[in-house]
Scaffold this motif. Sequence first.
Motif, PDB file in Angstrom:
ATOM      1  N   ALA A 160       0.829  -1.210   0.000  1.00  0.00           N
ATOM      2  CA  ALA A 160       0.000   0.000   0.000  1.00  0.00           C
ATOM      3  C   ALA A 160       0.862   1.258   0.000  1.00  0.00           C
ATOM      4  N   LEU A 161       1.941   1.261   0.778  1.00  0.00           N
ATOM      5  CA  LEU A 161       2.826   2.428   0.809  1.00  0.00           C
ATOM      6  C   LEU A 161       3.553   2.616  -0.513  1.00  0.00           C
ATOM      7  N   TYR A 162       3.948   1.517  -1.130  1.00  0.00           N
ATOM      8  CA  TYR A 162       4.672   1.598  -2.394  1.00  0.00           C
ATOM      9  C   TYR A 162       3.825   2.269  -3.469  1.00  0.00           C
ATOM     10  N   ILE A 163       2.581   1.814  -3.600  1.00  0.00           N
ATOM     11  CA  ILE A 163       1.704   2.387  -4.625  1.00  0.00           C
ATOM     12  C   ILE A 163       1.294   3.807  -4.250  1.00  0.00           C
ATOM     13  N   SER A 164       1.025   4.053  -2.984  1.00  0.00           N
ATOM     14  CA  SER A 164       0.667   5.398  -2.553  1.00  0.00           C
ATOM     15  C   SER A 164       1.783   6.388  -2.873  1.00  0.00           C
ATOM     16  N   ASN A 165       3.036   5.991  -2.594  1.00  0.00           N
ATOM     17  CA  ASN A 165       4.160   6.881  -2.856  1.00  0.00           C
ATOM     18  C   ASN A 165       4.479   6.983  -4.339  1.00  0.00           C
ATOM     19  N   LYS A 166       4.178   5.932  -5.090  1.00  0.00           N
ATOM     20  CA  LYS A 166       4.410   5.972  -6.537  1.00  0.00           C
ATOM     21  C   LYS A 166       3.527   7.013  -7.206  1.00  0.00           C
ATOM     22  N   PHE A 167       2.287   7.134  -6.719  1.00  0.00           N
ATOM     23  CA  PHE A 167       1.351   8.078  -7.315  1.00  0.00           C
ATOM     24  C   PHE A 167       1.378   9.440  -6.630  1.00  0.00           C
TER      25      PHE A 167
END
Length: 674
Positions: free
Chosen positions: A334-341
């Motif tokens: 969840a953090l990876y995708i949140s930070n990616k966007f």
Amino acid sequence: MLVLGLTGGMDLPHEDLKVFDFGRIPHDSAAVLVQDGKVIAAVEEERLNRVKHTGKAPLHSIRLCLSELNLTFADIDKVVITTREQESDMYARDDFFYRESLFKNAKEMLLDFFYKIDGTNYDPNNIVFVDHHICHAASAHFMSGFDRSLTVTIDGQSQEGYAGYIISAEGTNFKIIDRITNDNSLGSFYISVIRMLGYHQHDEYKVMGLAPYGDPSKFRRMLKKAYVLLPEGKFKLNLAWSTALFDFMTPRKKGGPITQEHKDVAAALQEALETIVMHILTHYQQATGHTKLSMAGGVAHNCSMNGKVLYSGLFDEVFVQPAAHDAGNALGGALYISNKFQSDDAPEKLEHLYWGSRIQDNDGLGELLKRWERFVGFRKVDNIEEETAKRIAEGSVFGWVQGRAEFGPRALGNRSILADPRPAENKNVINQMVKKREGYRPFAPSVLEEYVADYYEMPSTKAPYSYMNFVLRTKEDKQQLLGAVTHVDGTARIQTVSRATNDKYWRLIDEFRQLTGVPILLNTSFNNNVEPIVDSEEDAIVSFLTTNIHYLAIGDYMVEKKNVGTDDYLHMAPTRLVNSELKKSIGYSADGTKHTSHEVRLHFGNKYKKVIPEEVFLILEHSDGEKSLGELAADLGFSEQSKGEIVDCFIELWSLRLVNLKPSERVAALSARS
């Protein structure tokens, strides 16, 4: 942006776990909700379905996360699955043949699952798949608060074929420097050896606790034959080597006596793991110049190893993600995708793990406790911290349930069993009362952060000590004082407590300090040996009633047990668990005699089952959650004499968490009218 991270399998509660063709059984299911880079809710499925390390679909966890902000799947911008899509499709296709599923790929299966939860026709384009070890790495680096770090993930294995990544992380950019293949898995290596000691997967921490009782030199040469250290931080394992131990030691059967030989093997194994990990870290620190280290993956739960990393001084700062096992991948994904966007926002540094279920307010707790008043006495007190501290100082052992549950494998002061850390005999007292576990295993100290350096030898390397991630050396002049929380080698797996993140727990320990001069409490997870850490208020009441803990402090209520008898239990309503089944088997003995057996079992393999008398089987078969044991026994025509035996059996099944018992509202209503 709302992102929901999911990890685990797709088996529903009433379905049996299956082993897939690729040999991996899902475990440690979890769900995590992240809003604009901030964790809103996080929970492991085991806390809610009450089965340790469950790999079932995180159905209850998803519902809890969505309910935190009153959401449906329609509100979720991205759902993250913590395995690459091709491996997830293998799961779905294997299920296609296993259960004649209608789904040809993972997205089809997930869309059907989401629809069943709340009727949302979710957009398949918003389902994102992220590599297993990238999820581990993201959970560590983004929660560390570091701008850049050497990020190392080490675990058992992944469906992608790797058991670890070495990453140079800077901001939201991850550069993979090297990978550890499943063939060289340190997690699998550890498990292959602990099997010789009568332990299995998920028992690794037990062997870590056993190691200080042994002499590593006795099996050092043998263990060195299992691995080769290679240049540039590489190594090679021979996982099949562990079977050679049969020729040099006496393997222990599960539950058998632990000999000094077994302790020596544990010590050599722990030393070997630490040697290999330090070999990896030393090289990559020198090669990259990183002064900060982030770690995750199941092996990162080895807090003795983590302590050695700190004392080595190899890094200026070290962060170990507290939910380092697979459940933490829901967080990392969840953090990876949140930070990616949303890469413009700096990742939020981890401050606490209180992201789970909430207990009710005092009014709600009062109503709940009133339903249990046949079994417990309770009263609301003005200063629960002061009264609890006083009773602990006098020798009582407490269940302590407050606020939101912790995410991860440790009880950190909101779902804990607490006791005086000073008398060494308290280790045995608690084991006899509730844990029923190996007597050698240590308990952890919760220490006010203001006083930690007075009691423990602090490494020059900085690290957060709030999560029981590191074993530190207890100062020599404090070891005898802290007999219940100091291990045989003079160490402790500490948890510092901050007033800023857990004021109520801090005040409790401070009250104890004012009474005794010691700013520390013994803290262990609130559960018995067959269940996960308690989650709900009712979980806590049940665990309290089926163990010998002296008192329960929940919210501002002080709770104690009443003396009860058979008649009181006959007023309880039994219910079958949704993940259980009743089985009646007809077989034959060696002489051809026909016999019938009855059992209750959970859909989690043969670990969770119990043979039961026919009378108990029939009561469970007819139970509806409303009628009491007494009513059901009368309906089925059982004698008064048999009722005592039936009650004893139900108490045992209740203690094993194979059935539920609750005060019968029907009986209470009839009593009120009469």
